[in-house]
Design an enzyme around this catalytic site. Structure first.
Site, PDB file in Angstrom:
ATOM      1  N   HIS A   1      -3.770   6.853  10.092  1.00 58.73           N
ATOM      2  CA  HIS A   1      -3.754   7.861   9.321  1.00 58.73           C
ATOM      3  C   HIS A   1      -5.132   8.893   9.247  1.00 58.73           C
ATOM      4  O   HIS A   1      -4.915   9.866   9.733  1.00 58.73           O
ATOM      5  CB  HIS A   1      -3.182   7.452   7.918  1.00 58.73           C
TER       6      HIS A   1
ATOM      7  N   ASP B   1       5.602   4.476  12.068  1.00 64.59           N
ATOM      8  CA  ASP B   1       5.156   3.995  10.751  1.00 64.59           C
ATOM      9  C   ASP B   1       6.338   3.423   9.924  1.00 64.59           C
ATOM     10  O   ASP B   1       7.010   2.103  10.308  1.00 64.59           O
ATOM     11  CB  ASP B   1       4.339   4.985  10.004  1.00 64.59           C
TER      12      ASP B   1
END
Length: 441
Positions: free
Chosen positions: A269, A320
């Protein structure tokens, strides 16, 4: 073992362009033996198709596939990552081995239909309800084997429920117990792996899940063993605020101060990373995995990935939460997010002005680097992992080899992928992986 193959597609990706007349010879060991104008009788003719390296999904939580269709209504007003996390914990409380296998298998099969042949499965739901048995780790490996996808099980260390907070509720099922117990489980899993398609990576879930001393111990042992190391970093502003309150530094600065960062470290991220911390992290060799569709779905924010792009080869992509599994869409939204942020086009262009090549690299060689596997390119010695593209797909109509990659990345989708292979074995994503030799075509 698979039989020797000679694959002959109309166009084959050679790293910089699609070329015609290129054949790929695959050995019985499932690795690419030769690539070029070999002049051999093909054993698999891919007429009307182009050949790409299989795509690499560097960050997945397969069980979260079970949240699809849930959590998208907001009767009490806007939600956030933190309200979504409570829904995720509700799913964790319902998980048993059968449900985890079913969800993982569904996610992995869907990845294959999207051209993904390697997944980095960031796994932290270790235990059956009410037990500390690590029984669910092997369930994920079993599901990957049934689907036929290549997996790097990024087995997560999770010890605290927040900075200086005990595990609570569903989090108890994440408990890695101790660094020693964690590595004992990693050793048990090593003996369980299929060496042709399965490897392990080390993970600390986040700065919320372990104290700095434990992170340093685990990172040091991962380096000694030569395995990759991943960690969620600065996805949420609240995480940054809590880390600064506890340790006087932001998470990425804390990691750079306390760890000898190198090229085995992938930070997932970095949505809110401070430029000076990110520059320092990249200079030490670290890489970054972004997950554009999940970051958008959760309202995380838009990361600035231009420093990662400038560092060269450090960028990878993940699906994800698997709210949508569409790697081509992840590719274009990696660039589109940067366009929205910068109010400019071509933000991630390479030295020749190609954006699509940069994006494909993130989903192939960048992912391979992050996961430490020999995939992501059609080159001798790499695993024979491929995705075949339908040149007759309406989305690609009228494109030649010079325009094909741009057309695929900015106009294509999953249905343009017609077949995949892992280690030379051609797969049917709708069923279990075949046990015999692949069919001839």
């Amino acid at each position: 073992m698979s039989p020797r193959q000679v694959i002959d597609a109309d166009w084959t990706w050679t790293g910089r362009a699609f070329e015609s007349g290129v054949q790929v010879e695959v050995g019985a060991d499932g690795r690419i033996a030769r690539v070029g104008r070999l002049g051999l009788p093909p054993t698999r003719r891919l007429a009307g198709r182009a050949l790409l390296p299989g795509l690499v999904n560097a960050h997945s939580h397969a069980f979260q596939r079970g949240l699809r269709g849930h959590g998208e209504r907001f009767p009490e007003g806007g939600g956030s990552f933190w309200t979504w996390r409570e829904a995720m914990y509700g799913l964790v409380e319902r998980l048993d081995a059968a449900l985890l296998r079913r969800l993982s298998l569904a996610a992995f099969r869907e990845m294959l239909t999207a051209g993904i042949t390697t997944v980095g499965e960031f796994h932290y739901v270790h235990h059956a309800a009410g037990r500390a048995d690590f029984a669910l780790d092997e369930v994920v490996l079993d599901a990957a084997a049934a689907a036929g996808i290549r997996i790097v099980l990024l087995n997560a260390y999770y010890r605290t429920g927040g900075i200086a907070q005990p595990l609570a509720g569903a989090q108890v099922r994440f408990d890695a117990l101790s660094p020693a117990a964690y590595w004992e489980q990693m050793d048990r899993l090593t003996s369980r792996l299929d060496p042709a398609t399965q490897t392990l990576g080390a993970v600390v879930h986040s700065v919320r899940a372990a104290v700095p001393g434990e992170i340093a111990t685990l990172y040091g042992e991962a380096a000694r063993r030569g395995v990759v190391f991943h960690m969620h970093v600065e996805e949420q502003r609240r995480e940054i605020e809590e880390c600064r309150a506890a340790y006087g530094r932001r998470p990425l600065a804390l990691l750079c101060d306390t760890l000898p960062i190198d090229d085995r470290f992938t930070a997932v991220h970095c949505t809110h990373a401070a430029p000076e911390d990110l520059t320092r992290f990249l200079a030490a060799g670290g890489g970054v995995c972004t997950c554009p569709l999940t970051e958008a779905n959760l309202g995380d924010g838009l990361p600035d990935v231009t420093p990662v792009h400038a560092a060269g080869g450090r960028l990878s992509l993940g699906t994800d939460s698997n709210a949508r599994i569409a790697m081509v869409e992840e590719l274009r939204w990696l660039e589109y997010g940067q366009r929205l942020r910068a109010e400019a086009r071509g933000v991630l262009a390479d030295e020749d002005g190609s954006v699509a090549r940069t994006l494909l690299a993130a989903a192939t060689t960048g992912g391979a680097r992050a996961l430490g596997v020999d995939v992501g390119q059609i080159a001798p010695g790499a695993w024979a992992d491929f995705a075949a593209v339908d040149l007759a797909a309406p989305e690609l109509a009228g494109t030649g080899p010079e325009e094909l990659l741009d057309a695929l990345v900015f106009g294509g989708g999953d249905r343009t992928i017609t077949a995949v292979a892992v280690g030379g074995r051609w797969l049917d994503p709708t069923g279990d992986a075949p046990r015999g030799p692949p069919a001839r075509a």
